[in-house]
Scaffold this active site. Structure first.
Site, PDB file in Angstrom:
ATOM      1  N   ASP A  65       0.788  -1.138   0.243  1.00 45.98           N
ATOM      2  CA  ASP A  65       0.143   0.296  -0.263  1.00 45.98           C
ATOM      3  C   ASP A  65       0.920   1.037  -0.280  1.00 45.98           C
ATOM      4  O   ASP A  65       1.801   2.453  -0.834  1.00 45.98           O
ATOM      5  CB  ASP A  65      -1.328  -0.043   1.530  1.00 45.98           C
ATOM      6  CG  ASP A  65      -1.725   1.229   0.636  1.00 45.98           C
ATOM      7  OD1 ASP A  65      -1.780   2.130   0.256  1.00 45.98           O
ATOM      8  OD2 ASP A  65      -2.505   1.478   1.949  1.00 45.98           O
ATOM      9  N   VAL A 110      -8.925  -4.529   0.408  1.00 48.43           N
ATOM     10  CA  VAL A 110      -9.383  -5.647  -0.172  1.00 48.43           C
ATOM     11  C   VAL A 110      -8.817  -7.068   0.991  1.00 48.43           C
ATOM     12  O   VAL A 110      -8.466  -6.840   1.731  1.00 48.43           O
ATOM     13  CB  VAL A 110      -9.334  -5.890  -1.174  1.00 48.43           C
ATOM     14  CG1 VAL A 110      -9.387  -5.363  -2.740  1.00 48.43           C
ATOM     15  CG2 VAL A 110      -6.956  -6.315  -1.524  1.00 48.43           C
TER      16      VAL A 110
END
Ligand code: 5GP
Ligand code: MG
Ligand code: MG
Length: 182
Positions: free
Chosen positions: A105, A156
């Site tokens: 990320d 997710v």
């Protein structure tokens, strides 16, 4: 038709997608690391599912090891400052280390980890990330050498990735229904 967990609103990567992605990554890594002294390091716990598949898609000799880190704070965004709660069992000096990550990320966690591992003088140190949330206009602190797929900037779950330690066992990667969070 694959069955989908009732809490999942949308599947982003199906089992077939994942199989194809991991197969491609394994072939690439096998080519690049032929004749080298490869050590795969997975960061617990999210990367274990990907690790299990990726190592079987690599045809050159390899060793595996695991690390666990804990970020300070339990927020959804990482601060980048991590504490090693389980260190490697192996000495990586002079070896070709490939860190296996579920998802990149901000890259802050991995950046911190790589700095720490580089002090141990591996011959090489690279990253294989299954998913990369490379949000436009944002720098990732780490450039992964291998990327499975680009992931939209959404939270997710599945294929090792959790929400509050659940959903790691889903064979697909997907987005949860909003009501699951509340
Ligand atoms: P970073 O330091 O790159 O911002 O954070 C990386 C870690 O945060 C990942 O290894 C993963 O554990 C967690 N993470 C980042 N994005 C997601 C996501 O969309 N879903 C889940 N379940 N975990 C995520
Ligand atoms: Mg992770
Ligand atoms: Mg998590």
């Amino acid at each position: 038709m694959e069955s989908t967990h009732p809490d999942v609103e949308r599947v982003l990567f199906s089992e077939a997608d994942i199989k194809e992605i991991v197969g491609r990554m394994g072939a690439e890594i096998s080519r690049d690391y032929a004749g080298k002294d490869l050590v795969l390091i997975a960061v617990l716990r999210g990367a274990v599912v990907f690790m299990g598949d990726l190592m079987r898609a690599i045809t050159c000799p390899l060793a595996i090891d695991f690390m666990a880190v804990s970020s300070y704070g339990e927020g959804a965004k990482s601060s980048g400052v991590v504490r090693i709660v389980k260190d490697l069992d192996m000495d990586i000096k002079g070896r070709d280390v490939l860190i296996v990550e579920d998802i990149l990320d901000s890259g802050l966690t991995l950046n911190y980890l790589m700095k720490s591992l580089s002090h141990r003088k591996p011959a090489s140190l690279e990253v294989a990330a299954f998913l990369w949330k490379d949000v436009e206009g944002r720098e990732t602190a780490v450039e992964p050498k291998y990327v499975g797929a680009h992931c939209p900037d959404e939270f997710v779950v599945g294929y090792g990735l959790d929400f509050a330690e659940r959903y790691r066992n889903l064979p697909q990667v997907g987005v949860l229904k909003p009501e699951v969070y509340s």
